[in-house]
Design an enzyme around this catalytic site. Structure first.
Site, PDB file in Angstrom:
ATOM      1  CE1 TYR A  30       1.243  -0.284   4.353  1.00 15.92           C
ATOM      2  CE2 TYR A  30       0.208   1.877   4.341  1.00 15.92           C
ATOM      3  CZ  TYR A  30       1.039   0.953   4.938  1.00 15.92           C
ATOM      4  OH  TYR A  30       1.675   1.274   6.114  1.00 15.92           O
ATOM      5  NE  ARG A  49       6.832   4.115   0.128  1.00 14.09           N
ATOM      6  CZ  ARG A  49       6.671   4.958   1.146  1.00 14.09           C
ATOM      7  NH1 ARG A  49       7.693   5.253   1.940  1.00 14.09           N
ATOM      8  NH2 ARG A  49       5.501   5.518   1.378  1.00 14.09           N
ATOM      9  NE  ARG A  97      -6.294 -19.168   4.969  1.00 12.15           N
ATOM     10  CZ  ARG A  97      -5.335 -19.938   5.479  1.00 12.15           C
ATOM     11  NH1 ARG A  97      -5.297 -21.220   5.184  1.00 12.15           N
ATOM     12  NH2 ARG A  97      -4.420 -19.423   6.292  1.00 12.15           N
ATOM     13  CG  HIS A  99       0.063 -20.596   3.254  1.00  7.74           C
ATOM     14  ND1 HIS A  99      -1.032 -21.306   3.690  1.00  7.74           N
ATOM     15  CD2 HIS A  99       0.466 -19.847   4.306  1.00  7.74           C
ATOM     16  CE1 HIS A  99      -1.290 -20.997   4.948  1.00  7.74           C
ATOM     17  NE2 HIS A  99      -0.381 -20.119   5.354  1.00  7.74           N
ATOM     18  CE  LYS A 143       3.420   3.263   3.170  1.00  7.96           C
ATOM     19  NZ  LYS A 143       3.515   3.218   4.615  1.00  7.96           N
ATOM     20  CD  GLU A 175      10.746   1.809   9.941  1.00  5.29           C
ATOM     21  OE1 GLU A 175      10.674   2.820   9.227  1.00  5.29           O
ATOM     22  OE2 GLU A 175      10.482   0.657   9.528  1.00  5.29           O
ATOM     23  CG  LEU A 199       8.644   2.309   4.291  1.00  6.54           C
ATOM     24  CD1 LEU A 199       8.342   1.091   3.413  1.00  6.54           C
ATOM     25  CD2 LEU A 199       7.354   3.045   4.619  1.00  6.54           C
TER      26      LEU A 199
HETATM   27  N1  DCS Z   1       8.213   3.688   8.466  1.00  5.60           N
HETATM   28  C1  DCS Z   1       7.069   2.978   8.536  1.00  5.60           C
HETATM   29  C2  DCS Z   1       7.094   1.638   9.173  1.00  5.60           C
HETATM   30  C3  DCS Z   1       5.878   3.514   8.009  1.00  5.60           C
HETATM   31  O1  DCS Z   1       4.741   2.816   8.056  1.00  5.60           O
HETATM   32  C4  DCS Z   1       5.891   4.811   7.426  1.00  5.60           C
HETATM   33  C5  DCS Z   1       4.674   5.438   6.825  1.00  5.60           C
HETATM   34  C6  DCS Z   1       7.124   5.508   7.391  1.00  5.60           C
HETATM   35  C7  DCS Z   1       8.252   4.904   7.912  1.00  5.60           C
HETATM   36  C8  DCS Z   1       7.233   6.878   6.763  1.00  5.60           C
HETATM   37  O2  DCS Z   1       7.088   6.808   5.380  1.00  5.60           O
HETATM   38  P1  DCS Z   1       6.522   8.046   4.542  1.00  5.60           P
HETATM   39  O3  DCS Z   1       7.359   9.216   4.914  1.00  5.60           O
HETATM   40  O4  DCS Z   1       6.704   7.628   3.148  1.00  5.60           O
HETATM   41  O5  DCS Z   1       5.090   8.236   4.942  1.00  5.60           O
HETATM   42  N2  DCS Z   1       3.439   4.974   7.231  1.00  5.60           N
HETATM   43  C9  DCS Z   1       2.225   5.398   6.582  1.00  5.60           C
HETATM   44  C10 DCS Z   1       1.058   4.881   7.267  1.00  5.60           C
HETATM   45  O6  DCS Z   1       0.852   3.712   7.482  1.00  5.60           O
HETATM   46  N3  DCS Z   1       0.291   5.895   7.622  1.00  5.60           N
HETATM   47  O7  DCS Z   1       0.811   7.092   7.272  1.00  5.60           O
HETATM   48  C11 DCS Z   1       2.027   6.889   6.594  1.00  5.60           C
END
Ligand code: DCS
Length: 276
Positions: A30, A49, A97, A99, A143, A175, A199
């Protein structure tokens, strides 16, 4: 109206099968993208991305990136959205379903807009964060729709009245649960390097660009929990939070418990960039 593969349709007209692999396995990826004054912020980076994430798990997007971009613009126009977000995702689609990837799959792409003002109050005052173990898998660069690790971390933060959970693996800070983390020490900016453990945030890219313009030295290297506790300033970055100061860590103030000078400088530069 919402986005459904290559069309804009009424939300009520969309039917997702109970054996959609996104629903059963979290088998999909996503994006969350910001809209400022009707403009999509850094769309190209998000699309790149999105395609990368899909490729990494062997999903072929059901539309070209050009078509997707076109439809996202149509969606914003339809909703007359000036400030908010677009969420879009693709799943491997329906299959009985089992895997392994199905022989034949028809990926399902959906997207919708949300009106949301910028979180100006918390950007000004800062937010609370807690520290928690990073329980996620080893491909955090994708993501993925599988967000259980992040959900559990964020829930732990919420239960302690905090906004974000800062995660660590064996004492190395990675993070936030839904954000990238930056530390300021002696006017230098530190953040975890790209790779499979974080990410590659789009806001992270923007902040690195702004830091370069402002002649702020950046060190992309892993740092420890001990170093985290000695930070002069901490902030997180994400599409929804932009540059968000962290003013308490596990209930204790970060320095004097107010947003720091470097953080504020980057916030101002970010605001100027998006035209606010
Ligand atoms: N790290 C993780 C694990 C994230 O889920 C996100 C964004 C980021 C870093 C920051 O990435 P961006 O700067 O590209 O947004 N998460 C999205 C979410 O799930 N909600 O808002 C942003």
């Amino acid at each position: 109206m919402i986005l459904y593969n290559d069309r804009l349709v009424d939300r009520e007209d969309v039917r997702i099968d109970i054996e959609d692999r996104g629903y059963q396995f979290g088998d999909g990826v996503y994006e969350v993208v910001s809209i400022y004054e009707g403009e999509i912020f850094r769309l190209q980076e998000h699309l790149t991305r999105f395609e990368y994430s899909a490729n990494q798990i062997g999903i072929t997007l059901p539309v070209t990136l050009e078509k997707l971009q076109d439809n996202l613009h149509k969606l914003i126009e339809h909703h007359q959205l000036s400030n908010g977000q677009i969420y879009f995702q693709v799943t491997r689609g329906y299959a009985p379903r089992n895997h392994p990837f199905p022989e034949e799959s028809h990926p399902v792409l959906t997207g919708y807009v949300t009106r949301r003002p910028r979180p100006v109050e918390s950007m000004k005052n800062g937010v609370a964060a807690i520290i928690t173990e990073d329980l996620r898998w080893l491909r955090c660069d994708i993501k993925s729709l599988n967000l259980l690790g992040s959900v559990l971390a964020k829930q732990k933060a919420a239960e302690q009245g905090a906004f974000e959970a800062i995660q660590h693996r064996n004492g190395t800070v990675t993070e936030g649960s839904a954000s990238n983390l930056f530390m300021v020490r002696d006017n230098k900016l530190y953040t975890h390097p790209l790779g499979n453990l974080i990410l590659g945030g789009i806001s992270r890219i923007v902040v690195l660009e702004l830091a370069a313009k402002l002649n702020i030295e950046v060190i992309e290297a892993p740092f420890s929990l001990e170093e985290l506790h000695q930070a002069d300033e901490l902030f997180l970055t994400s599409t929804t939070s932009e540059v968000m100061p962290i003013v308490t860590l596990d209930g204790k103030p970060v320095k004097n418990g107010t947003p720091g000078a470097v953080t504020k400088q980057l916030q101002e530069a970010f605001s100027a960039l998006i035209g606010f």
